[in-house]
Scaffold this active site. Structure first.
Site, PDB file in Angstrom:
ATOM      1  N   ASP A 169       0.810  -1.225   0.000  1.00  0.00           N
ATOM      2  CA  ASP A 169       0.000   0.000   0.000  1.00  0.00           C
ATOM      3  C   ASP A 169       0.847   1.280   0.000  1.00  0.00           C
ATOM      4  OD1 ASP A 169      -2.337  -1.675   0.289  1.00  0.00           O
ATOM      5  OD2 ASP A 169      -1.857  -1.855   2.425  1.00  0.00           O
TER       6      ASP A 169
ATOM      7  N   GLU B 174     -26.300  -0.592  -5.954  1.00  0.00           N
ATOM      8  CA  GLU B 174     -27.161  -0.482  -7.148  1.00  0.00           C
ATOM      9  C   GLU B 174     -26.737  -1.425  -8.265  1.00  0.00           C
ATOM     10  OE1 GLU B 174     -25.793   2.737  -5.935  1.00  0.00           O
ATOM     11  OE2 GLU B 174     -27.464   2.461  -4.550  1.00  0.00           O
TER      12      GLU B 174
HETATM   13  O1  FUB Z   1      -3.184  -3.856   3.012  1.00  0.00           O
HETATM   14  C1  FUB Z   1      -4.468  -4.119   3.527  1.00  0.00           C
HETATM   15  C2  FUB Z   1      -5.523  -3.785   2.507  1.00  0.00           C
HETATM   16  O2  FUB Z   1      -5.276  -4.488   1.299  1.00  0.00           O
HETATM   17  C3  FUB Z   1      -5.508  -2.320   2.080  1.00  0.00           C
HETATM   18  O3  FUB Z   1      -6.116  -1.484   3.006  1.00  0.00           O
HETATM   19  C4  FUB Z   1      -6.197  -2.432   0.757  1.00  0.00           C
HETATM   20  O4  FUB Z   1      -6.076  -1.288  -0.037  1.00  0.00           O
HETATM   21  C5  FUB Z   1      -5.533  -3.655   0.172  1.00  0.00           C
HETATM   22  O5  FUB Z   1      -4.302  -3.338  -0.419  1.00  0.00           O
END
Ligand code: FUB
Length: 457
Positions: free
Chosen positions: A33, A202
């Site tokens: 991330d 939706e």
């Molecule tokens: O790293 C944990 C979760 O996995 C992150 O918050 C998401 O964006 C995904 O990468």
């Protein structure tokens, strides 16, 4: 015919002989991330940290790395972890850090003890590498599985915005203190035009949409255009984006940036930064040895915006970007500054900071684009510690088995944190720009020594 673009021969001869892989950019830990931030002349990247052997995103801390050349990354360790938030007990997920008026605000998702669901907190520090502390002692938002993946941006008029969400998208205006809200939290209406599909509630089952927002938003402005990049398509994820003329939409779906690729990770998560006149796209894969869906690693690619501000397709590579600077070997360089490593790990403590550990026979560190200048060094110094029998650092040029320019005998020092500076002569001429390999040798099996910093003289 002579081209007018011919490079001077001396410059060509000074370049390293090989193009080496730099992706994933960190090999000493799994990292996730990525959230890049440029401050002064340095590019920082804030990451999550997948634990070794995890079977879910059981993440305990965030980590910070920096570069000034896009090749060598310095590990600043972990300046923030779950235990810094009294109200949280799990899941140190995707972060982002931003500077305002000399303070650094670090936004993070966590699992909340208060609600048993996900929440977003903010920590504050005086430097880009921390230390950071919980800024308000409670979550900014709490109580929904949607409340993850904060992205923060301060517009030219000083108004700050926080976006977040999975699979809904939310935003709120932040006050100047960066820790309280100016008005209500808004839910962004998702539509086919805006994000490739209607909002999650939706969507018609089995309908084929152009795309759909999933998670991991990355919000910023460039040349008057607002961008929202995000992980899309459910799992496995690709990266797509939308653009707008305003910070709060309406958004227009613009297409995929990084298509679904066989990278070994079913999530992807991006961050974008301009640095030294170039644009960089950070993302994560499962491509580090031993990697996978819960063992991810940050990577980076250089890209160029199209003339109209749209973003081209960006594919993952092993090579990553070209260097934008050289490394000066005549000042103290932390051992945890590296372009690549094999086998070694890092540890940190309050006295030494971060240092390289778990060094075994045959491991190595590569430091990229090291500029020895015209004269070359006479000696090499390394700060090391060993509770056992030590070993040897072979200093080689350009390849793991390249020319040997120094060989440093590392003695036992009496403890893994009993540091000693050891100096040895440089035995071959090293001038110009080279990749430097520290190749570790010693008895087979045990840990040899720890390595804190080095310098050529
Ligand atoms: O790293 C944990 C979760 O996995 C992150 O918050 C998401 O964006 C995904 O990468």
């Amino acid at each position: 015919m002579k081209s007018k673009f011919t490079l001077p021969l001396a410059f060509i001869l000074s370049l390293p002989l090989t193009t080496q892989a730099i992706n994933p950019i960190i090999q000493t830990n799994f990292t996730t991330d990525p959230a890049p931030m440029v401050h002064n002349d340095t590019l920082y990247v804030y990451t999550g940290h997948d634990e070794d052997g995890a079977d879910f995103f059981w993440m305990q801390e965030w980590r910070v790395y920096s570069t000034t050349d896009m090749v060598n990354w310095t590990d600043h360790g972990s300046p923030l972890a779950i235990e810094d938030f009294e109200w949280a007990d799990d899941r140190a997920w995707a972060p982002q850090c931003i500077e305002r008026d000399g303070k650094f605000y670090f936004y993070v998702p966590l699992h909340s003890k208060l609600t048993g669901a996900m929440a977003i907190g903010v920590a504050v520090g005086d430097s880009p590498v921390g230390p950071f502390k919980d800024a308000i002692g409670r979550p900014l938002v709490d109580g929904s599985w949607d409340y993850i993946d904060p992205t923060v941006f301060i517009d030219d008029d000083g108004q700050a915005y926080l976006y977040w969400g999975n699979p809904e998208i939310y935003y709120v205006k932040l006050n100047k203190d960066m820790t309280s809200f100016d008005g209500d939290v808004h839910k962004v209406e998702q539509s086919v035009d805006g994000f490739g599909a209607p909002g999650p509630k939706e969507r018609v089952k089995d309908a084929k949409y152009k795309d759909n927002y999933t998670e991991g938003p990355w919000f910023y402005k460039r040349n008057g255009n607002y961008y929202l990049l995000y992980a899309a398509g459910g799992v496995p994820e690709h990266i797509a984006y939308s653009m707008s003329d305003t910070p709060v939409g309406p958004w227009k779906y613009m297409g995929e940036i990084m298509p679904l690729c066989d990278t070994g990770s079913f999530t992807n998560h991006c961050g974008v930064a301009d640095y030294k006149g170039k644009s960089y796209f950070f993302y994560h894969t499962g491509k580090l040895s031993g990697g996978g869906g819960f063992a991810r690693s940050v990577a980076v690619e250089e890209f160029k915006y199209n003339k109209d501000g749209t973003i081209p397709t960006i594919m993952p590579t092993d090579e990553g970007p070209a260097p934008v600077g050289v490394l000066n070997p005549y000042r103290r360089v932390e051992a945890e500054t590296m372009a690549w490593s094999k086998g070694v790990r890092v540890e940190q403590n309050s006295k030494t900071g971060v240092y390289v550990s778990d060094i075994h026979n045959g491991d190595y560190i590569r430091v990229g684009n090291v500029d020895f200048g015209k004269k070359g060094p006479k000696s090499f110094v390394a700060d090391i510690a060993s509770a056992l029998r030590g070993g040897t650092i072979e200093v080689r040029l350009d390849k793991e088995d390249g020319e040997l320019i120094a060989s440093l005998n590392v003695p036992g020092t009496g403890g893994w944190e009993d540091w000693k500076s050891i100096e040895t002569s440089v035995v071959a001429k090293a001038t110009g720009i080279h990749d430097v390999y520290f190749v570790f040798k010693g008895r087979k099996g045990p840990k040899l020594f720890n390595f804190d910093y080095w310098q050529f003289k």
